[in-house]
Design a protein around this motif. Structure first.
Motif, PDB file in Angstrom:
ATOM      1  N   MET A   1       0.688  -1.164   0.109  1.00 23.82           N
ATOM      2  CA  MET A   1       0.126  -0.087   0.144  1.00 23.82           C
ATOM      3  C   MET A   1       0.936   1.365  -0.045  1.00 23.82           C
ATOM      4  N   TYR A   2       0.302   2.392  -0.525  1.00 20.72           N
ATOM      5  CA  TYR A   2       1.253   3.752  -0.609  1.00 20.72           C
ATOM      6  C   TYR A   2       0.621   4.633   0.477  1.00 20.72           C
ATOM      7  N   LEU A   3       1.504   5.479   0.910  1.00 21.43           N
ATOM      8  CA  LEU A   3       0.970   6.614   1.730  1.00 21.43           C
ATOM      9  C   LEU A   3       1.509   7.893   1.201  1.00 21.43           C
ATOM     10  N   HIS A   4       0.500   8.773   1.064  1.00 24.11           N
ATOM     11  CA  HIS A   4       0.909  10.465   0.515  1.00 24.11           C
ATOM     12  C   HIS A   4       1.170  11.093   1.347  1.00 24.11           C
ATOM     13  N   LEU A   5       2.516  11.506   1.472  1.00 23.15           N
ATOM     14  CA  LEU A   5       3.098  12.379   2.520  1.00 23.15           C
ATOM     15  C   LEU A   5       2.761  13.956   2.356  1.00 23.15           C
ATOM     16  N   GLY A   6       2.309  14.313   1.028  1.00 23.78           N
ATOM     17  CA  GLY A   6       2.201  15.726   0.697  1.00 23.78           C
ATOM     18  C   GLY A   6       2.791  15.997  -0.600  1.00 23.78           C
ATOM     19  N   ASN A   7       2.269  16.761  -1.221  1.00 20.31           N
ATOM     20  CA  ASN A   7       2.796  17.344  -2.805  1.00 20.31           C
ATOM     21  C   ASN A   7       2.791  16.340  -3.586  1.00 20.31           C
ATOM     22  N   ASP A   8       3.837  15.778  -4.116  1.00 20.40           N
ATOM     23  CA  ASP A   8       3.934  14.746  -5.132  1.00 20.40           C
ATOM     24  C   ASP A   8       4.769  13.552  -4.541  1.00 20.40           C
ATOM     25  N   VAL A   9       4.720  13.508  -3.203  1.00 17.70           N
ATOM     26  CA  VAL A   9       5.535  12.266  -2.722  1.00 17.70           C
ATOM     27  C   VAL A   9       4.545  11.560  -1.896  1.00 17.70           C
ATOM     28  N   VAL A  10       5.130  10.068  -2.700  1.00 21.93           N
ATOM     29  CA  VAL A  10       4.386   9.011  -2.064  1.00 21.93           C
ATOM     30  C   VAL A  10       5.355   7.586  -1.744  1.00 21.93           C
ATOM     31  N   VAL A  11       5.188   7.256  -0.573  1.00 23.23           N
ATOM     32  CA  VAL A  11       5.875   5.977  -0.311  1.00 23.23           C
ATOM     33  C   VAL A  11       5.135   4.664   0.046  1.00 23.23           C
ATOM     34  N   THR A  12       5.664   3.702   0.004  1.00 27.05           N
ATOM     35  CA  THR A  12       4.979   2.296   0.418  1.00 27.05           C
ATOM     36  C   THR A  12       5.078   2.185   1.768  1.00 27.05           C
ATOM     37  N   THR A  13       4.032   1.789   2.218  1.00 26.10           N
ATOM     38  CA  THR A  13       3.920   1.461   3.857  1.00 26.10           C
ATOM     39  C   THR A  13       4.988   0.687   4.281  1.00 26.10           C
ATOM     40  N   GLU A  14       5.342  -0.426   3.426  1.00 20.11           N
ATOM     41  CA  GLU A  14       6.475  -1.218   3.737  1.00 20.11           C
ATOM     42  C   GLU A  14       7.914  -0.667   4.154  1.00 20.11           C
ATOM     43  N   GLU A  15       7.936   0.471   3.403  1.00 21.39           N
ATOM     44  CA  GLU A  15       9.357   1.284   3.575  1.00 21.39           C
ATOM     45  C   GLU A  15       9.193   2.036   4.717  1.00 21.39           C
ATOM     46  N   ILE A  16       8.186   2.534   5.593  1.00 24.49           N
ATOM     47  CA  ILE A  16       8.264   3.238   6.714  1.00 24.49           C
ATOM     48  C   ILE A  16       8.677   2.706   7.889  1.00 24.49           C
ATOM     49  N   ILE A  17       9.595   3.181   8.480  1.00 24.52           N
ATOM     50  CA  ILE A  17      10.249   2.644  10.019  1.00 24.52           C
ATOM     51  C   ILE A  17       9.247   3.211  10.794  1.00 24.52           C
ATOM     52  N   ALA A  18       9.039   4.623  11.018  1.00 21.15           N
ATOM     53  CA  ALA A  18       8.370   5.241  12.004  1.00 21.15           C
ATOM     54  C   ALA A  18       8.001   6.662  11.363  1.00 21.15           C
ATOM     55  N   MET A  19       7.260   7.250  12.250  1.00 22.03           N
ATOM     56  CA  MET A  19       6.575   8.690  11.784  1.00 22.03           C
ATOM     57  C   MET A  19       6.571   9.285  13.119  1.00 22.03           C
ATOM     58  N   PHE A  20       6.986  10.604  13.222  1.00 25.75           N
ATOM     59  CA  PHE A  20       7.363  11.298  14.348  1.00 25.75           C
ATOM     60  C   PHE A  20       6.717  12.702  14.358  1.00 25.75           C
ATOM     61  N   ASP A  21       6.160  13.193  15.407  1.00 21.38           N
ATOM     62  CA  ASP A  21       5.726  14.629  15.371  1.00 21.38           C
ATOM     63  C   ASP A  21       6.762  15.527  15.617  1.00 21.38           C
ATOM     64  N   ILE A  22       7.106  16.261  14.834  1.00 22.92           N
ATOM     65  CA  ILE A  22       8.264  17.291  14.672  1.00 22.92           C
ATOM     66  C   ILE A  22       8.202  18.237  16.001  1.00 22.92           C
ATOM     67  N   ASP A  23       7.350  18.528  16.694  1.00 27.99           N
ATOM     68  CA  ASP A  23       7.191  19.394  17.716  1.00 27.99           C
ATOM     69  C   ASP A  23       7.743  18.783  19.051  1.00 27.99           C
ATOM     70  N   ALA A  24       7.167  17.743  19.166  1.00 24.35           N
ATOM     71  CA  ALA A  24       7.326  16.643  20.556  1.00 24.35           C
ATOM     72  C   ALA A  24       8.655  16.000  20.368  1.00 24.35           C
ATOM     73  N   CYS A  25       9.393  15.817  19.104  1.00 21.72           N
ATOM     74  CA  CYS A  25      10.526  15.080  19.065  1.00 21.72           C
ATOM     75  C   CYS A  25      11.704  15.982  18.924  1.00 21.72           C
TER      76      CYS A  25
END
Length: 87
Positions: A1-25
């Motif tokens: 499956m694919y995940l749209h990250l914004g604008n024209d950038v799409v990655v497959t969910t298998e590639e994702i290691i982690a997602m982080f909130d930039i303010d909290a991290c």
């Protein structure tokens, strides 16, 4: 499956290691050091030049890429859940 990250950038969910909130991290020195090192190595991709809200760490074929996105982690998670197939 694919995940749209914004604008024209799409990655497959298998590639994702982690997602982080930039303010909290970015309060943590370790996170700031990680992002600085990734930037120095040329591994950071700015999805948008709007105010960043999250960063997504992906790995494909042994190469790590950090995507800086204007979308929140909550929005990205909802997108992933909405299009994921329940087995």
């Amino acid at each position: 499956m694919y995940l749209h990250l914004g604008n024209d950038v799409v990655v497959t969910t298998e590639e994702i290691i982690a997602m982080f909130d930039i303010d909290a991290c970015t309060v943590s020195k370790k996170t700031r050091d990680f992002l600085a090192l990734a930037q120095k190595r040329g591994q950071v991709v700015n999805v948008s030049y709007e105010l960043p809200k999250s960063f997504v760490v992906c790995q494909k074929d042994g190469t790590t890429t950090v995507y800086i996105s204007q979308l929140s982690t909550k929005t990205l998670s909802r997108r992933e859940e909405k299009f994921s197939v329940k087995l």
